[in-house]
Design a protein around this motif. Structure first.
Motif, PDB file in Angstrom:
ATOM      1  N   GLY A   1       0.624  -1.246   0.036  1.00  9.33           N
ATOM      2  CA  GLY A   1       0.052   0.052   0.015  1.00  9.33           C
ATOM      3  C   GLY A   1       0.904   1.243  -0.049  1.00  9.33           C
ATOM      4  N   ASN A   2       2.093   1.208   0.268  1.00 13.88           N
ATOM      5  CA  ASN A   2       2.851   2.364   0.317  1.00 13.88           C
ATOM      6  C   ASN A   2       4.029   2.252  -0.811  1.00 13.88           C
ATOM      7  OD1 ASN A   2       1.668   3.127   2.689  1.00 13.88           O
ATOM      8  ND2 ASN A   2       3.001   2.090   3.804  1.00 13.88           N
ATOM      9  N   LYS A   3       3.698   1.804  -1.893  1.00 17.03           N
ATOM     10  CA  LYS A   3       4.667   1.658  -3.107  1.00 17.03           C
ATOM     11  C   LYS A   3       3.862   1.407  -4.310  1.00 17.03           C
ATOM     12  CE  LYS A   3       5.368  -3.422  -2.761  1.00 17.03           C
ATOM     13  NZ  LYS A   3       4.447  -3.574  -3.542  1.00 17.03           N
ATOM     14  N   ASP A   4       4.806   1.582  -5.466  1.00 16.85           N
ATOM     15  CA  ASP A   4       4.348   1.112  -6.650  1.00 16.85           C
ATOM     16  C   ASP A   4       4.527  -0.502  -6.947  1.00 16.85           C
ATOM     17  OD1 ASP A   4       3.729   0.752  -9.382  1.00 16.85           O
ATOM     18  OD2 ASP A   4       4.133   2.638  -9.841  1.00 16.85           O
ATOM     19  N   ASP A   5       3.607  -1.298  -6.800  1.00 17.96           N
ATOM     20  CA  ASP A   5       4.060  -2.684  -7.213  1.00 17.96           C
ATOM     21  C   ASP A   5       4.527  -2.975  -8.452  1.00 17.96           C
ATOM     22  OD1 ASP A   5       2.797  -3.459  -4.694  1.00 17.96           O
ATOM     23  OD2 ASP A   5       0.827  -3.861  -5.290  1.00 17.96           O
ATOM     24  N   SER A   6       4.531  -2.106  -9.525  1.00 15.00           N
ATOM     25  CA  SER A   6       5.010  -2.486 -10.803  1.00 15.00           C
ATOM     26  C   SER A   6       6.436  -2.196 -10.728  1.00 15.00           C
ATOM     27  CB  SER A   6       4.155  -1.600 -11.934  1.00 15.00           C
ATOM     28  OG  SER A   6       4.489  -0.237 -11.824  1.00 15.00           O
ATOM     29  N   GLN A   7       6.955  -1.650  -9.619  1.00 11.91           N
ATOM     30  CA  GLN A   7       8.366  -1.439  -9.592  1.00 11.91           C
ATOM     31  C   GLN A   7       9.039  -2.235  -8.613  1.00 11.91           C
ATOM     32  OE1 GLN A   7       9.858   0.853 -11.661  1.00 11.91           O
ATOM     33  NE2 GLN A   7       7.597   1.178 -12.420  1.00 11.91           N
ATOM     34  N   ALA A   8       8.517  -3.119  -8.256  1.00 11.18           N
ATOM     35  CA  ALA A   8       8.832  -4.311  -7.078  1.00 11.18           C
ATOM     36  C   ALA A   8      10.038  -5.136  -7.801  1.00 11.18           C
ATOM     37  CB  ALA A   8       7.739  -5.157  -6.735  1.00 11.18           C
ATOM     38  N   TYR A   9       9.850  -5.485  -9.255  1.00 10.52           N
ATOM     39  CA  TYR A   9      10.826  -6.072  -9.708  1.00 10.52           C
ATOM     40  C   TYR A   9      11.630  -5.226 -10.745  1.00 10.52           C
ATOM     41  CZ  TYR A   9       7.824  -9.976  -7.897  1.00 10.52           C
ATOM     42  OH  TYR A   9       7.256 -10.728  -7.289  1.00 10.52           O
ATOM     43  N   GLN A  10      12.966  -5.574 -10.756  1.00  8.67           N
ATOM     44  CA  GLN A  10      13.953  -5.164 -11.968  1.00  8.67           C
ATOM     45  C   GLN A  10      13.695  -6.138 -12.996  1.00  8.67           C
ATOM     46  OE1 GLN A  10      17.475  -3.846  -9.848  1.00  8.67           O
ATOM     47  NE2 GLN A  10      16.601  -2.100  -9.097  1.00  8.67           N
ATOM     48  N   THR A  11      13.955  -7.320 -12.668  1.00 12.49           N
ATOM     49  CA  THR A  11      13.908  -8.202 -13.631  1.00 12.49           C
ATOM     50  C   THR A  11      12.893  -9.274 -13.532  1.00 12.49           C
ATOM     51  OG1 THR A  11      15.679  -9.406 -12.666  1.00 12.49           O
ATOM     52  CG2 THR A  11      16.445  -8.021 -14.063  1.00 12.49           C
ATOM     53  N   GLU A  12      12.688 -10.051 -14.688  1.00 10.59           N
ATOM     54  CA  GLU A  12      11.736 -11.103 -14.437  1.00 10.59           C
ATOM     55  C   GLU A  12      12.035 -12.123 -13.439  1.00 10.59           C
ATOM     56  OE1 GLU A  12      10.117 -15.104 -17.024  1.00 10.59           O
ATOM     57  OE2 GLU A  12      11.465 -13.588 -17.803  1.00 10.59           O
ATOM     58  N   PRO A  13      11.116 -12.262 -12.278  1.00  9.87           N
ATOM     59  CA  PRO A  13      11.555 -13.473 -11.658  1.00  9.87           C
ATOM     60  C   PRO A  13      11.372 -14.872 -11.793  1.00  9.87           C
ATOM     61  CG  PRO A  13       9.267 -12.503 -11.055  1.00  9.87           C
ATOM     62  CD  PRO A  13       9.827 -11.714 -12.283  1.00  9.87           C
ATOM     63  N   THR A  14      11.980 -15.421 -11.012  1.00  4.53           N
ATOM     64  CA  THR A  14      11.634 -17.101 -11.209  1.00  4.53           C
ATOM     65  C   THR A  14      10.988 -17.365  -9.806  1.00  4.53           C
ATOM     66  OG1 THR A  14      13.989 -17.306 -12.164  1.00  4.53           O
ATOM     67  CG2 THR A  14      13.130 -19.138 -11.073  1.00  4.53           C
ATOM     68  N   ILE A  15      10.035 -18.202  -9.996  1.00  2.00           N
ATOM     69  CA  ILE A  15       9.121 -18.568  -8.936  1.00  2.00           C
ATOM     70  C   ILE A  15       9.242 -19.880  -8.583  1.00  2.00           C
ATOM     71  CG2 ILE A  15       7.528 -16.789  -9.519  1.00  2.00           C
ATOM     72  CD1 ILE A  15       5.509 -18.859 -10.514  1.00  2.00           C
ATOM     73  N   SER A  16       8.686 -20.421  -7.380  1.00  2.00           N
ATOM     74  CA  SER A  16       8.655 -21.856  -7.287  1.00  2.00           C
ATOM     75  C   SER A  16       7.082 -22.300  -7.393  1.00  2.00           C
ATOM     76  CB  SER A  16       8.959 -22.024  -5.602  1.00  2.00           C
ATOM     77  OG  SER A  16       8.154 -21.068  -4.714  1.00  2.00           O
ATOM     78  N   LEU A  17       7.286 -23.366  -7.973  1.00  3.18           N
ATOM     79  CA  LEU A  17       5.996 -23.848  -8.512  1.00  3.18           C
ATOM     80  C   LEU A  17       5.736 -25.476  -7.940  1.00  3.18           C
ATOM     81  CD1 LEU A  17       3.246 -23.615 -10.281  1.00  3.18           C
ATOM     82  CD2 LEU A  17       4.549 -24.429 -12.383  1.00  3.18           C
ATOM     83  N   TYR A  18       4.666 -25.458  -7.189  1.00  2.36           N
ATOM     84  CA  TYR A  18       4.282 -26.799  -6.736  1.00  2.36           C
ATOM     85  C   TYR A  18       3.422 -27.533  -7.810  1.00  2.36           C
ATOM     86  CZ  TYR A  18       2.843 -30.762  -3.633  1.00  2.36           C
ATOM     87  OH  TYR A  18       2.465 -31.898  -2.922  1.00  2.36           O
ATOM     88  N   ILE A  19       4.165 -28.932  -8.282  1.00  9.54           N
ATOM     89  CA  ILE A  19       3.168 -29.498  -8.986  1.00  9.54           C
ATOM     90  C   ILE A  19       2.346 -30.577  -8.350  1.00  9.54           C
ATOM     91  CG2 ILE A  19       3.504 -30.949 -11.299  1.00  9.54           C
ATOM     92  CD1 ILE A  19       4.794 -28.392 -11.508  1.00  9.54           C
ATOM     93  N   ASN A  20       1.139 -30.264  -8.505  1.00 10.65           N
ATOM     94  CA  ASN A  20       0.116 -31.063  -7.704  1.00 10.65           C
ATOM     95  C   ASN A  20       0.258 -32.428  -8.151  1.00 10.65           C
ATOM     96  OD1 ASN A  20      -0.746 -28.049  -7.577  1.00 10.65           O
ATOM     97  ND2 ASN A  20      -1.959 -28.966  -5.973  1.00 10.65           N
ATOM     98  N   GLU A  21       0.227 -32.832  -9.594  1.00 12.26           N
ATOM     99  CA  GLU A  21       0.354 -34.067  -9.816  1.00 12.26           C
ATOM    100  C   GLU A  21       1.502 -35.034  -9.475  1.00 12.26           C
ATOM    101  OE1 GLU A  21      -1.917 -31.179 -12.043  1.00 12.26           O
ATOM    102  OE2 GLU A  21       0.251 -31.215 -11.814  1.00 12.26           O
ATOM    103  N   THR A  22       2.507 -34.476  -9.386  1.00  9.79           N
ATOM    104  CA  THR A  22       3.764 -34.944  -8.973  1.00  9.79           C
ATOM    105  C   THR A  22       4.181 -35.018  -7.631  1.00  9.79           C
ATOM    106  OG1 THR A  22       5.348 -33.534  -9.821  1.00  9.79           O
ATOM    107  CG2 THR A  22       4.633 -35.096 -11.480  1.00  9.79           C
ATOM    108  N   LYS A  23       3.533 -33.714  -6.983  1.00  7.58           N
ATOM    109  CA  LYS A  23       4.154 -33.491  -5.644  1.00  7.58           C
ATOM    110  C   LYS A  23       5.525 -33.018  -5.465  1.00  7.58           C
ATOM    111  CE  LYS A  23       0.422 -36.680  -3.494  1.00  7.58           C
ATOM    112  NZ  LYS A  23      -0.595 -35.633  -3.694  1.00  7.58           N
ATOM    113  N   GLN A  24       5.942 -32.528  -6.595  1.00  8.78           N
ATOM    114  CA  GLN A  24       7.258 -31.874  -6.575  1.00  8.78           C
ATOM    115  C   GLN A  24       7.303 -30.469  -6.668  1.00  8.78           C
ATOM    116  OE1 GLN A  24      10.066 -33.967  -6.387  1.00  8.78           O
ATOM    117  NE2 GLN A  24       8.518 -35.524  -5.721  1.00  8.78           N
ATOM    118  N   THR A  25       8.275 -29.985  -6.245  1.00  6.03           N
ATOM    119  CA  THR A  25       8.400 -28.358  -6.594  1.00  6.03           C
ATOM    120  C   THR A  25       9.621 -27.993  -7.591  1.00  6.03           C
ATOM    121  OG1 THR A  25       7.584 -28.082  -4.139  1.00  6.03           O
ATOM    122  CG2 THR A  25       8.835 -26.043  -5.511  1.00  6.03           C
TER     123      THR A  25
END
Length: 321
Positions: free
Chosen positions: A35-59
């Motif tokens: 609420g105290n910032k511009d969220d669109s400036q939160a990243y300088q480069t494309e982030p890498t995210i952690s994705l849980y694969i529900n089908e295999t139960k792997q991240t």
């Protein structure tokens, strides 16, 4: 001895001073305050995210834009008009970043999961060149309201009109969403027949069980059903089973959102030992209608024009290049 000791103490003092200066020159990044910032400036480069694969139960770790390809392919028909796919990409990106900001998927400690109930649909097997282009052409684009990511809600079909608020369509009260507004859904003219008119019936024992689980009160053997309150767009907000009152969006989830296709209903009654519901539309009705996005794309609207049609006073911004 005293001189030697003095020299040692002086050296130690100089080392400590140097360490202090180094730590001050590289302070730890403070957590971002919502609420105290511009969220669109939160990243300088494309982030890498952690994705849980529900089908295999792997991240697994995955670049966000690559992840979005699987989301767009799963959430919208990959053969649909290019600009409708691109609009879906903008909303999926915004939805993802907002969810991550709010804590991600706490059950697994990950940023996202492949479960549509927990996060968004995800199916990389459906990715084609059209989907890749949609994500690529909108790279980094997000929707914000007063600098903050919006909840990028979307659904299949609004039954001619979208919900007036997140409360009306979703019973969402966690935070205000002033950017949600009720607009005409042009997808009504091209949508599938089952979205224009549908009827669902439910066994009364099942209804009793689901009401008890949802409301926390046992209504007893089901003998009556009624709509108590409707919102400005005509969606049921509160319903009553016997003497138990509960929200229509909550009951829809409990009964199955593929059976009770929306809360835009005009019949809610006990007939021949069943709870019979009749309505139109498919989905919660909050935000962007996917069939409406397709209709707008077929009218020649750009992806940016499409997403801004559904949300009030929002801005398109670039989160990364």
């Amino acid at each position: 001895m005293q001189k030697a000791a003095s020299r040692i103490l002086m050296i130690l003092a100089m080392i400590l001073l140097g360490l202090t200066l180094v730590s001050c020159s590289n302070p730890e990044q403070k957590p971002q305050v919502k609420g105290n910032k511009d969220d669109s400036q939160a990243y300088q480069t494309e982030p890498t995210i952690s994705l849980y694969i529900n089908e295999t139960k792997q991240t697994e770790k995955i670049k966000l834009e690559k992840y979005l390809e699987g989301v767009v392919a799963a959430e919208m028909d990959p053969a649909w008009p290019q600009n409708s796919l691109a609009a879906q990409a903008i909303l999926a990106r915004t939805f993802t970043l907002k969810k991550i900001q709010d804590g991600g998927v706490k059950a697994y400690g990950t940023d996202a999961s492949t479960s549509v109930e927990e996060f968004q649909a995800y199916d990389p097997s459906r990715i084609n060149d059209r989907v890749r282009k949609a994500v690529r052409d909108t790279r980094g684009e997000v929707l914000t309201y007063q600098g903050a990511y919006i909840n990028g809600w979307f659904f299949a079909d609004g039954g001619g009109q979208t919900a007036s608020s997140a409360v009306e369509g979703l019973e969402f009260r966690k935070e205000k969403a002033p950017y949600i507004t009720s607009v005409k859904d042009p997808g009504e003219t091209i949508t599938e027949p089952e979205n224009k008119s549908w009827t669902a019936s439910f066994d009364l024992a099942t209804v009793r069980k689901k009401v008890k689980e949802t409301a926390g009160n046992d209504p007893g053997p089901v003998q009556s059903a009624a709509i108590l309150e409707k919102g400005p767009s005509g969606r049921a907000m509160k319903v009553k089973i016997n003497d138990v009152t509960l929200s229509a969006p909550a009951l829809r989830l409990a009964l199955g959102n593929d059976q009770m296709r929306s809360s835009l209903i005009d019949k809610f009654a006990i007939e021949n030992g069943k709870l019979v519901i009749h309505g139109k539309g498919y989905g919660h009705g909050v935000g962007m209608s996917q069939w409406g996005a397709r209709a707008l794309a077929e009218q020649g609207k750009s992806a940016q024009e499409i997403v801004q049609y559904w949300f009030k006073d929002v801005e398109l911004k670039k989160a990364w290049k």
